[in-house]
Design a protein around this motif. Sequence first.
Motif, mmCIF file in Angstrom:
data_model
loop_
_atom_site.group_PDB
_atom_site.id
_atom_site.type_symbol
_atom_site.label_atom_id
_atom_site.label_comp_id
_atom_site.label_asym_id
_atom_site.label_seq_id
_atom_site.Cartn_x
_atom_site.Cartn_y
_atom_site.Cartn_z
ATOM 1 N N ALA A 85 -75.276 -22.515 -9.337
ATOM 2 C CA ALA A 85 -75.077 -22.997 -7.964
ATOM 3 C C ALA A 85 -73.601 -23.220 -7.667
ATOM 4 O O ALA A 85 -73.101 -22.814 -6.611
ATOM 5 N N SER A 86 -72.892 -23.839 -8.598
ATOM 6 C CA SER A 86 -71.474 -24.093 -8.332
ATOM 7 C C SER A 86 -70.667 -22.801 -8.353
ATOM 8 O O SER A 86 -69.711 -22.653 -7.597
ATOM 9 N N TRP A 132 -71.734 -19.792 -7.386
ATOM 10 C CA TRP A 132 -72.007 -19.122 -6.103
ATOM 11 C C TRP A 132 -71.241 -19.816 -4.974
ATOM 12 O O TRP A 132 -70.611 -19.164 -4.149
ATOM 13 N N TRP A 133 -71.307 -21.130 -4.958
ATOM 14 C CA TRP A 133 -70.651 -21.906 -3.910
ATOM 15 C C TRP A 133 -69.136 -21.745 -3.971
ATOM 16 O O TRP A 133 -68.470 -21.508 -2.952
ATOM 17 N N VAL A 140 -66.512 -30.269 -7.681
ATOM 18 C CA VAL A 140 -67.801 -29.575 -7.560
ATOM 19 C C VAL A 140 -68.448 -29.416 -8.931
ATOM 20 O O VAL A 140 -69.641 -29.709 -9.114
ATOM 21 N N ARG A 191 -67.892 -18.209 -2.837
ATOM 22 C CA ARG A 191 -67.878 -18.068 -1.381
ATOM 23 C C ARG A 191 -66.664 -18.779 -0.789
ATOM 24 O O ARG A 191 -65.994 -18.257 0.095
ATOM 25 N N GLY A 192 -66.402 -19.983 -1.270
ATOM 26 C CA GLY A 192 -65.230 -20.718 -0.804
ATOM 27 C C GLY A 192 -63.936 -20.031 -1.200
ATOM 28 O O GLY A 192 -62.977 -19.979 -0.424
#
Length: 189
Positions: A116-117, A119-120, A18, A123-124
């Motif tokens: 963005a990474s 935040w992503w 990512v 969450r994961g």
Amino acid sequence: MIASPPSRTARSAIFAVVCVCLTALGHRTASGEPMSPDALLWGFFGVWAVALPLAGHERSLPTILGGLLGGQFVLHALFSTGELHYHHHHCSAHPVSAAGHGGTAMTVAHLLAAGASAWWLRRGERAAWRLARLAASVLLRPLWLTFSAPAPQAPRAAVPRTQSSAPPRIAPLRHVLVLRGPPAPVPGR
């Protein structure tokens, strides 16, 4: 909860993919120049090597974002060097100047990729740890109940005895019909 080695390896590999993909996308968008596949591979293995020892515990959003911001700028330097190297060997007719690899657009692209990474991945990260805790509680609960010692019970309080040994007197209820036993004698017979 501590992650197992296969879980750590998978989590750090996902993190590296990512991070490197979003960084490469942002870098490519801001510079408009192709990147060397070698730079992408070096970036992946570098990020993976740093993330592997850190993947043992759940991380907060500020921790993930801080690591990603540092990684973005290291990857920026790697990708810029890879671009220059790639152009030098493959596109010698169109030289690329090093002056075009800084600037506001590039900084914004890397900051957006980091945000963005982060935040992503957070969450994961939260979902993966929640799933791991749920699986552990469901799968390991029977074992814990089987092998755990029973909890000590508090001693019961002794009931104080009254001085007389006669049973307590119970007042009869007003509207109770006693229908058990032999019939009562009929008066006057």
